[in-house]
Structure formats: structure tokens, C-alpha cells
Design a protein around this motif. Structure first.
Motif, PDB file in Angstrom:
ATOM      1  N   TYR A  18      24.476  14.565  29.577  1.00 11.71           N
ATOM      2  CA  TYR A  18      24.738  13.905  28.297  1.00 11.71           C
ATOM      3  C   TYR A  18      24.982  14.935  27.190  1.00 11.71           C
ATOM      4  CZ  TYR A  18      23.939  11.213  24.057  1.00 11.71           C
ATOM      5  OH  TYR A  18      24.071  10.653  22.817  1.00 11.71           O
ATOM      6  N   LEU A  19      24.143  15.946  27.137  1.00  8.63           N
ATOM      7  CA  LEU A  19      24.297  16.959  26.087  1.00  8.63           C
ATOM      8  C   LEU A  19      25.596  17.739  26.254  1.00  8.63           C
ATOM      9  CD1 LEU A  19      20.620  18.280  25.960  1.00  8.63           C
ATOM     10  CD2 LEU A  19      21.739  16.706  24.367  1.00  8.63           C
ATOM     11  N   LEU A  20      25.914  18.127  27.497  1.00  7.83           N
ATOM     12  CA  LEU A  20      27.143  18.892  27.727  1.00  7.83           C
ATOM     13  C   LEU A  20      28.378  18.036  27.455  1.00  7.83           C
ATOM     14  CD1 LEU A  20      26.176  20.821  31.001  1.00  7.83           C
ATOM     15  CD2 LEU A  20      26.403  21.759  28.693  1.00  7.83           C
ATOM     16  N   THR A  22      28.614  15.490  25.356  1.00  7.89           N
ATOM     17  CA  THR A  22      28.732  15.316  23.898  1.00  7.89           C
ATOM     18  C   THR A  22      29.286  16.582  23.255  1.00  7.89           C
ATOM     19  OG1 THR A  22      26.847  13.800  23.951  1.00  7.89           O
ATOM     20  CG2 THR A  22      27.446  14.728  21.818  1.00  7.89           C
ATOM     21  N   ARG A  23      28.765  17.724  23.689  1.00  9.64           N
ATOM     22  CA  ARG A  23      29.224  18.997  23.091  1.00  9.64           C
ATOM     23  C   ARG A  23      30.695  19.262  23.420  1.00  9.64           C
ATOM     24  NH1 ARG A  23      25.382  24.028  24.080  1.00  9.64           N
ATOM     25  NH2 ARG A  23      24.065  22.576  22.882  1.00  9.64           N
ATOM     26  N   ARG A  24      31.109  18.934  24.633  1.00 14.77           N
ATOM     27  CA  ARG A  24      32.509  19.162  25.011  1.00 14.77           C
ATOM     28  C   ARG A  24      33.432  18.257  24.182  1.00 14.77           C
ATOM     29  NH1 ARG A  24      35.706  21.122  29.130  1.00 14.77           N
ATOM     30  NH2 ARG A  24      37.505  19.840  29.700  1.00 14.77           N
ATOM     31  N   VAL A  26      32.901  17.078  21.166  1.00 11.41           N
ATOM     32  CA  VAL A  26      32.946  17.597  19.800  1.00 11.41           C
ATOM     33  C   VAL A  26      33.814  18.842  19.738  1.00 11.41           C
ATOM     34  CG1 VAL A  26      31.549  18.619  17.958  1.00 11.41           C
ATOM     35  CG2 VAL A  26      30.719  16.595  19.176  1.00 11.41           C
ATOM     36  N   ALA A  27      33.699  19.702  20.758  1.00 13.74           N
ATOM     37  CA  ALA A  27      34.459  20.945  20.746  1.00 13.74           C
ATOM     38  C   ALA A  27      35.957  20.704  20.850  1.00 13.74           C
ATOM     39  CB  ALA A  27      33.999  21.848  21.888  1.00 13.74           C
ATOM     40  N   PRO A  40      31.397  10.905  20.156  1.00 15.42           N
ATOM     41  CA  PRO A  40      30.931  11.895  21.141  1.00 15.42           C
ATOM     42  C   PRO A  40      29.798  11.387  22.013  1.00 15.42           C
ATOM     43  CG  PRO A  40      31.296  12.948  19.018  1.00 15.42           C
ATOM     44  CD  PRO A  40      31.468  11.484  18.795  1.00 15.42           C
ATOM     45  N   HIS A  43      31.042   9.723  25.086  1.00 13.07           N
ATOM     46  CA  HIS A  43      31.505  10.688  26.093  1.00 13.07           C
ATOM     47  C   HIS A  43      30.311  11.270  26.846  1.00 13.07           C
ATOM     48  CE1 HIS A  43      35.801  10.895  24.972  1.00 13.07           C
ATOM     49  NE2 HIS A  43      35.357  10.625  23.734  1.00 13.07           N
ATOM     50  N   GLY A  44      29.252  11.590  26.115  1.00 16.84           N
ATOM     51  CA  GLY A  44      28.045  12.073  26.785  1.00 16.84           C
ATOM     52  C   GLY A  44      27.453  11.025  27.709  1.00 16.84           C
TER      53      GLY A  44
END
Length: 494
Positions: A18-20, A22-24, A26-27, A40, A43-44
Motif C-alpha cells: 500500500y505504501l509503495l 501510494t508513493r509510486r 504520487v511520484a 493515490p 492506487h495503494g
């Protein structure tokens, strides 16, 4: 690896996914969140779903199928003469194999080699390790136990590897699918919708399973005893047969049990409905908010008391009290101090059951009365009606359909009660109208017919399933009729 540890690892993989994810997401778009179709977090969640759900499904499937495969493989390796024995004896032998397998895990390699060479020494050796077995192990049992441990260990390792590979692979697959215009929200909501449908289907599937399980056994009973003798018989005398016998001697009349069930339920409703309804009216229309906040929870505590406690209360307090007071009344009237109310009677069980049902009537009726719009109260009071007139002429007529439905649902709860009747009304299947004498109910006889050594081949045992399906049909009809009353006569308010 323990299954609990594997579930914890799976939860950690899901959190990391979930964290990865969300971060991807956003990036990819930076500060321009408007370029994304979904937030985001969706997506997570999409990555989490792919990482956890397939792996969890495989884990559940593995835990269900693996024991059957291992058991069948181990039993297939039994010697020919052992496999020729009855199913019960083979199950007993496999149980010993399982006990030996658990004990072998506690032995050192030297102890295991000695035990394998001389199985006669295995029983005291396992006893010293805290593992008791029922008899002397045979050589084939030691070999089967070793095979069982080997296959179980291999299954455990394979399960861990497959689950972890599927979880990581699912997370990688979902990560590669993340894009600014990817409809992650739609995919996540489809999964949530499927979960909601599955959850709502569990109750339906459970009900169907209960009905089918009772119906199959009830059909066997009706193949032995004609249905008209069961449904219209007036004598209950099952006469238990010997184990394994299919003798249908005895009488299986439902009428005495059904009469007792309805009679005791009727007495209980005579107690529960007035008290519960009047308390609901008081708390909804007359009580101050402070008093209501204290009285309503205290009243609903009665619903949380186990029914066996009510049964003890009826057996040790209410029953003897009614018996003694009837003796005093009879003595003052005739000089004969013989009691005319039995300690175990219809009135004892009905009174205590009514006390138990008070919070059901009160809580449901209170919710229904408070749902009546305040504008109706204000309009009645504004026209000059008193508060009591408003309750009688406006509030109760408006809430009546809901109150009737609540009463019918409470009646279905009364019909299914067991423990209070067992202790307060006795087990005598009698067809009579005296409320001061013992009677019994359908639920009590279901318990008595299924108590002891069970052989599901005789009508004396199978009749419990016929009683169960009959009781289920009665309560189902009551609930359906209650819903029909509520829906047909319910007034719609804005």
C-alpha cells in the motif's frame, strides 16, 4: 513456519505494498494530482489487494486441502490387512499414528532410531515426553508417523513459499499497472462490492445449509414413521431402542409438544408485552433524558443475562415461591395446605421467560415510538390534546404496525427458548390446559432425543431433526408475517 506468523508476514507485505503503491502514484504526477484519475490511496489499495487477496485465497485453500491429501496418502500406505478393516478401526489406527507423529517430533535422533528398531519401547518413551497413546504401536504405525511428519513439513514449506511468491508477484504486477489515468478506484470498488456481496450471502448460505442438514435426516425419519402420525399424533412416547436398531416402536405425536411450546410462549407474552410496551411508552414519551439514559441500559441488561441463569432463578426461587404461596392460599380457603401450583409448571416457565423477553419488547417498541415524527406530537398538543391523549390517539396508532412486528419477532424468540423450559416446566409431554401443571416444549425434546450415545439410524434419534425442521418453519413463518405486517401498514413520514 507457523500459520499465524505467515499471516503476519502477509499483513506486512500488504502494508508495504500500500505504501509503495501510494508513493509510486504520487511520484508519477508530482504536485499535479488533477492529472490522476484516482487518488493515490486508491492506487495503494489496488496494489494491496493484488498482494494480499490471491495469496490469502491460496493459503485458505491449502489449509483445507492439504490435510485431506496427507491423510489419504498415509492411510493408503497402511498394510493390506489394516486397510481391509472397518472405517472406524482405520480412523482409530490413524489417530494413534497422529499421536505417535507428535511424539516423534520431541525425540532425539538416538531415541528415534532406538524406537524405530524396537517399537515396543516407544510407548513408555513417548509417555516420558508427555505424549500418551492408547495402545502398543505397531511397526507400520511408526513408519506411517514418520511419513506423516515428512509430508506435513514438506506441505508447510511449500505453502509458505507459494504464498510468499504469489504475494510478492501480485504486488509487482499491480505496481507495473499504476499509471496517471489508470482507474484504480473502479477496480478497488469492484473488490469491495464483491466482498459485500459475499458477506451478505453468508447468512443466506448458512440458512440453506441448516435447512438441508435437518431436512435430509428428517426425510429418513418420515421414511420410518408416517408423517400424519407425527404431525397429528397426541401421544409422545418415543421408547428409545437399542443402539443400531431401526425399531420404530413408540409414538411420536407432535401435538403435546407443540401445545406446550405455544402455551408457555403465550404465558410469557402475557408478561412481556404489557410490561415492555408500557416501559417503552414511559421512556419514549414521559421520562426525562437523564432518567432515560439510566433506565434504558439497565432494562436492556436483562437481555444479556444467560438463559441458564433465568432457569436457575425459576428453579430455585420462582417455582418454590409459587408452590408455597399456593399452599398457603389453599390452606386459608379449605384448611388443606396441599399446593395446587407445581414448582415446575407452565406458569413458572412462562413468567420467568416473560421477564427475559421484556427488554426485547421494550427496546424495539421504544425505537419504533421515537421514530414517529415530532411534528405529529406538536400538532396534537397544539390542538389542545393532553399528553396521554396524544399517546393514545396519535403516537400508538402511528407506531402500531412496528409494535406488532416487534411482538411477533419476540414471540418467535420465546418459541425457541430451551434452558428456562428445561428447568422450570419439566420434561413431561402432556396435553392439558392447567397452567399450574408441568408441560414441555419442542426444544426440550430435541435436546433429550440427542443426549447420550447417538445412533442416527433409529427414529428415536432422527425425530429430533423432524422436530427441528418443524420449529424452524414455525419461527420462519412468524418472522415473515411480522415483516409483512410492518411493510403493509407502515406509514411513510418525511
Amino acid at each position: 513456519m507457523n500459520t499465524s506468523i505467515l499471516l503476519l508476514i502477509l499483513a506486512l507485505i500488504g502494508t508495504a505494498s500500500y505504501l509503495l503503491g501510494t508513493r509510486r502514484a504520487v511520484a508519477m504526477v508530482g504536485a499535479s494530482a488533477t492529472k490522476m484519475h484516482s487518488r493515490p490511496g486508491y492506487h495503494g489499495s489496488y496494489v494491496l489487494v493484488w498482494a494480499v487477496l490471491p495469496a490469502a485465497f491460496i493459503l485458505a485453500l491449502w489449509l483445507v486441502i492439504s490435510p485431506f491429501v496427507i491423510t489419504s496418502s498415509v492411510r493408503a500406505a497402511f498394510p493390506e490387512d489394516i486397510r481391509a478393516q472397518s472405517e472406524a478401526q482405520q480412523s482409530l489406527n490413524y489417530g494413534m499414528v497422529g499421536s505417535i507423529a507428535r511424539g516423534l517430533e520431541r525425540l532425539t535422533p538416538e531415541e528415534f532410531a532406538a524406537a524405530k528398531a524396537d517399537p515396543a519401547t516407544l510407548r513408555p518413551l513417548l509417555g516420558s515426553k508427555g505424549v500418551a497413546i492408547a495402545g502398543d504401536p505397531q511397526p507400520y504405525m511408526v513408519e506411517a508417523a514418520e511419513t506423516l511428519n515428512t509430508m506435513s513439513a514438506a506441505s508447510q514449506v511449500g505453502m509458505v513459499l507459494v504464498v510468499l511468491v504469489v504475494a510478492i508477484g501480485g504486488a509487482v504486477y499491480a505496481m507495473r499497472g499504476i499509471a496517471p489515468r489508470f482507474r484504480a478506484r473502479n477496480n478497488v470498488e469492484k473488490v469491495i462490492l464483491a466482498a459485500l456481496v459475499l458477506a451478505s450471502s453468508i447468512a443466506i448460505l448458512t440458512t440453506i445449509g441448516i435447512v438441508l442438514s435437518m431436512l435430509t435426516e428428517a426425510i429418513q425419519f418420515f421414511n420410518m414413521v408416517p408423517a400424519h402420525q407425527f404431525f397429528f399424533g397426541t401421544v409422545w412416547d418415543p421408547r428409545f431402542a437399542a443402539a443400531g436398531s431401526t425399531d420404530s416402536a413408540g409414538q411420536f405425536g407432535l401435538i403435546p409438544l407443540l401445545a406446550g411450546t405455544l402455551y408457555i410462549g403465550f404465558v410469557a407474552m402475557l408478561v412481556a408485552v404489557p410490561v415492555g410496551l408500557f416501559s417503552a411508552i414511559y421512556m419514549a414519551e414521559y421520562a426525562s433524558p437523564r432518567f432515560r439514559s439510566v433506565a434504558k441500559p439497565l432494562l436492556e441488561v436483562l437481555a444479556g443475562i444467560p438463559t441458564i441463569v433465568y432457569g436457575f432463578f425459576a428453579l430455585t426461587t420462582v417455582g418454590p415461591f409459587l408452590r408455597d404461596i399456593s399452599s398457603q392460599i389453599n390452606g386459608l380457603a379449605t384448611g388443606d395446605y396441599t399446593n395446587f401450583i407445581q414448582a415446575q409448571s407452565v406458569i413458572t416457565a412462562g413468567f420467568v421467560m416473560g421477564i427475559m423477553l421484556i427488554p426485547y419488547v421494550s427496546s424495539l417498541s421504544d425505537d419504533i415510538i421515537t421514530a414517529v415524527p415530532g411534528t405529529m406530537r406538536d400538532g396534537s398538543l397544539g390542538l389542545g390534546a393532553t399528553r396521554s391523549e396524544t399517546v393514545k390517539k396519535v403516537i400508538l396508532p402511528a407506531a402500531l404496525p412496528g409494535i406488532v412486528g416487534a411482538i411477533l419477532m419476540t414471540a418467535s424468540r420465546a418459541i425457541g427458548e430451551t434452558m428456562i423450559v428445561v428447568l422450570a416446566a419439566g420434561v413431561a409431554a402432556r396435553l392439558q390446559l392447567n397452567p399450574f401443571e408441568p408441560m414441555t416444549t419442542v426444544t426440550v425434546k430435541i435436546v433429550s432425543q440427542l443426549t447420550g450415545d447417538l445412533e442416527f439410524t433409529s427414529p428415536q434419534t432422527l425425530v429430533a431433526f423432524a422436530l427441528g425442521i418443524t420449529l424452524f418453519a414455525i419461527t420462519l413463518c412468524l418472522n415473515i408475517y411480522a415483516l409483512y405486517i410492518v411493510r403493509k401498514y407502515r406509514e411513510q413520514y418525511e
